[in-house]
Design a protein around this motif. Structure first.
Motif, PDB file in Angstrom:
ATOM      1  N   LEU A  85       0.765  -1.331  -0.185  1.00  0.00           N
ATOM      2  CA  LEU A  85      -0.109   0.111   0.103  1.00  0.00           C
ATOM      3  C   LEU A  85       0.797   1.315  -0.125  1.00  0.00           C
ATOM      4  O   LEU A  85       0.348   2.160  -0.850  1.00  0.00           O
ATOM      5  N   LEU A  86       2.035   1.235   0.936  1.00  0.00           N
ATOM      6  CA  LEU A  86       2.641   2.592   0.987  1.00  0.00           C
ATOM      7  C   LEU A  86       4.163   2.267   1.822  1.00  0.00           C
ATOM      8  O   LEU A  86       4.190   1.411   2.127  1.00  0.00           O
ATOM      9  N   GLY A  87       4.951   3.116   1.359  1.00  0.00           N
ATOM     10  CA  GLY A  87       6.367   3.082   1.756  1.00  0.00           C
ATOM     11  C   GLY A  87       7.190   2.090   1.051  1.00  0.00           C
ATOM     12  O   GLY A  87       7.099   1.939   0.053  1.00  0.00           O
ATOM     13  N   ASP A  88       8.233   1.574   1.870  1.00  0.00           N
ATOM     14  CA  ASP A  88       9.029   0.637   1.173  1.00  0.00           C
ATOM     15  C   ASP A  88       8.395  -0.364   0.882  1.00  0.00           C
ATOM     16  O   ASP A  88       7.598  -1.119   1.516  1.00  0.00           O
ATOM     17  N   LYS A  89       8.734  -0.891  -0.531  1.00  0.00           N
ATOM     18  CA  LYS A  89       8.056  -2.138  -1.099  1.00  0.00           C
ATOM     19  C   LYS A  89       9.074  -3.146  -0.567  1.00  0.00           C
ATOM     20  O   LYS A  89       9.770  -4.036  -1.256  1.00  0.00           O
ATOM     21  N   ARG A  90       8.942  -3.704   0.829  1.00  0.00           N
ATOM     22  CA  ARG A  90      10.016  -4.621   1.528  1.00  0.00           C
ATOM     23  C   ARG A  90       8.716  -5.374   2.557  1.00  0.00           C
ATOM     24  O   ARG A  90       8.122  -4.852   2.965  1.00  0.00           O
ATOM     25  N   SER A  91       9.222  -6.827   2.384  1.00  0.00           N
ATOM     26  CA  SER A  91       8.258  -7.680   3.367  1.00  0.00           C
ATOM     27  C   SER A  91       9.127  -8.427   4.305  1.00  0.00           C
ATOM     28  O   SER A  91       8.844  -9.199   4.998  1.00  0.00           O
ATOM     29  N   GLU A  92      10.469  -8.295   4.217  1.00  0.00           N
ATOM     30  CA  GLU A  92      11.391  -8.893   5.336  1.00  0.00           C
ATOM     31  C   GLU A  92      11.644  -8.033   6.214  1.00  0.00           C
ATOM     32  O   GLU A  92      11.564  -6.503   6.367  1.00  0.00           O
ATOM     33  N   THR A  93      11.422  -8.328   7.724  1.00  0.00           N
ATOM     34  CA  THR A  93      11.721  -7.534   8.747  1.00  0.00           C
ATOM     35  C   THR A  93      11.946  -8.479   9.828  1.00  0.00           C
ATOM     36  O   THR A  93      12.048  -9.612  10.013  1.00  0.00           O
ATOM     37  N   ILE A  94      12.360  -7.926  11.075  1.00  0.00           N
ATOM     38  CA  ILE A  94      12.652  -8.531  12.412  1.00  0.00           C
ATOM     39  C   ILE A  94      11.647  -8.262  13.242  1.00  0.00           C
ATOM     40  O   ILE A  94      11.230  -7.148  13.488  1.00  0.00           O
ATOM     41  N   TYR A  95      11.115  -9.125  13.561  1.00  0.00           N
ATOM     42  CA  TYR A  95       9.822  -9.229  14.376  1.00  0.00           C
ATOM     43  C   TYR A  95      10.362  -9.970  15.766  1.00  0.00           C
ATOM     44  O   TYR A  95      10.892 -10.836  16.010  1.00  0.00           O
ATOM     45  N   ARG A  96       9.917  -9.102  16.790  1.00  0.00           N
ATOM     46  CA  ARG A  96       9.874  -9.414  18.265  1.00  0.00           C
ATOM     47  C   ARG A  96       8.957  -9.795  18.967  1.00  0.00           C
ATOM     48  O   ARG A  96       8.002  -9.011  19.069  1.00  0.00           O
ATOM     49  N   GLU A  97       9.117 -11.116  19.801  1.00  0.00           N
ATOM     50  CA  GLU A  97       7.993 -11.601  20.232  1.00  0.00           C
ATOM     51  C   GLU A  97       8.547 -12.328  21.721  1.00  0.00           C
ATOM     52  O   GLU A  97       9.374 -13.347  21.373  1.00  0.00           O
ATOM     53  N   ASN A  98       7.915 -12.288  22.704  1.00  0.00           N
ATOM     54  CA  ASN A  98       8.144 -13.153  24.057  1.00  0.00           C
ATOM     55  C   ASN A  98       9.730 -13.214  24.034  1.00  0.00           C
ATOM     56  O   ASN A  98      10.136 -14.235  24.606  1.00  0.00           O
ATOM     57  N   GLY A  99      10.599 -11.875  23.977  1.00  0.00           N
ATOM     58  CA  GLY A  99      11.694 -12.151  24.429  1.00  0.00           C
ATOM     59  C   GLY A  99      12.849 -12.869  23.253  1.00  0.00           C
ATOM     60  O   GLY A  99      14.150 -12.675  23.651  1.00  0.00           O
ATOM     61  N   ALA A 100      12.421 -12.962  21.996  1.00  0.00           N
ATOM     62  CA  ALA A 100      13.103 -13.642  20.975  1.00  0.00           C
ATOM     63  C   ALA A 100      12.928 -12.570  19.946  1.00  0.00           C
ATOM     64  O   ALA A 100      12.162 -11.912  19.690  1.00  0.00           O
TER      65      ALA A 100
END
Length: 256
Positions: free
Chosen positions: A69-84
């Motif tokens: 929809l908008l911004g960088d056309k990028r779908s890789e990221t670092i997701y943080r959850e439950n201390g990891a």
């Protein structure tokens, strides 16, 4: 667009690392969501990209369909959850923030030194968190080569070297493994088959567990948790999500 539709859209927003994802309602076109994307990026400077997600998953890898929809056309990221931390591309691996509670609850039940098998491991959250909570060894199986790749990256990110990634069909690969103290089966679409296979590879003797994600159809007034527990003889059940009226995904803890 009605005020009801606008409220529904704001409720459907998830943040995955520095990327925001808007669940697209059936009666709304992706283009209609651009103003929402603009507002998200204005209010949240850390968000670099906004995507829309159509409801449902398809294919053997259970992937959702996304629209940029908008911004960088990028779908890789670092997701943080439950201390990891988890590096992933949500367009290439199954991802659901709805599972974050179970990603913590089930690994928190792991006893020190346990052997765990995660039959449909995706990018590795159940596997890595189980190891970080005390498992001695975790076999992490997935059919999707991208899931295998991201699991390799994520075990390095979290120094979870007791996780053993395995690429292939869990229904076949599991027979080559040792018996486990705990087996995680997060594939509700094939719940009965997964349960039958897991029973053959769990140690048993009343001190082992199968955590089965089940697809439960109920009639009006029925409790999906009770139906799931009766069907699979579980000792605890929790509703993970409502798929559609009368159809639920329920996780069942089964002592074996």
């Amino acid at each position: 667009m009605s005020s009801r539709q606008r409220l529904e859209i704001w409720k459907r927003i998830e943040t995955i690392g520095d990327i925001a994802v808007i669940g697209i309602p059936f009666d709304v076109s992706p283009q209609d969501l651009v103003p929402f994307a603009e507002q998200i990026m204005k209010d949240n400077p850390h968000v670099k990209s906004v995507w829309g997600r159509l409801r449902g998953t398809e294919g053997d890898y259970r992937l959702s369909h996304y629209v940029h929809l908008l911004g960088d056309k990028r779908s890789e990221t670092i997701y943080r959850e439950n201390g990891a931390s988890f590096f992933l591309d949500f367009t290439k691996v199954f991802f659901s923030q709805t599972l974050s509670y179970e990603h913590n609850r089930i690994p928190s039940m792991v006893r020190k030194g346990e052997v765990v098998i995660n039959m449909f491991s995706g990018y590795g959250p159940f596997s890595i968190l189980s190891l970080l909570k005390g498992a001695g060894k975790v076999y992490s199986i997935d059919l999707n080569p991208f899931a295998y790749y991201y699991t390799l990256v994520n075990l390095e990110l979290n120094k979870a070297y007791g996780v053993i990634p395995i690429l292939g069909d869990a229904f076949k690969k599991i027979y080559r493994l040792e018996e486990a103290d705990r087996i995680i089966c997060p594939l509700p679409e094939r719940d009965e088959e997964a349960f039958e296979v897991a029973k053959q590879k769990v140690k048993g003797k009343g001190n082992s567990f199968i955590h089965l994600f089940a697809r439960i159809q109920v009639k009006k007034g029925e409790d999906p948790r009770k139906v799931a527990m009766q069907k699979f003889k579980g000792e605890f059940a929790r509703i993970v999500r409502s798929v559609k009226p009368g159809l639920y995904h329920v996780v069942v803890d089964i002592r074996v």
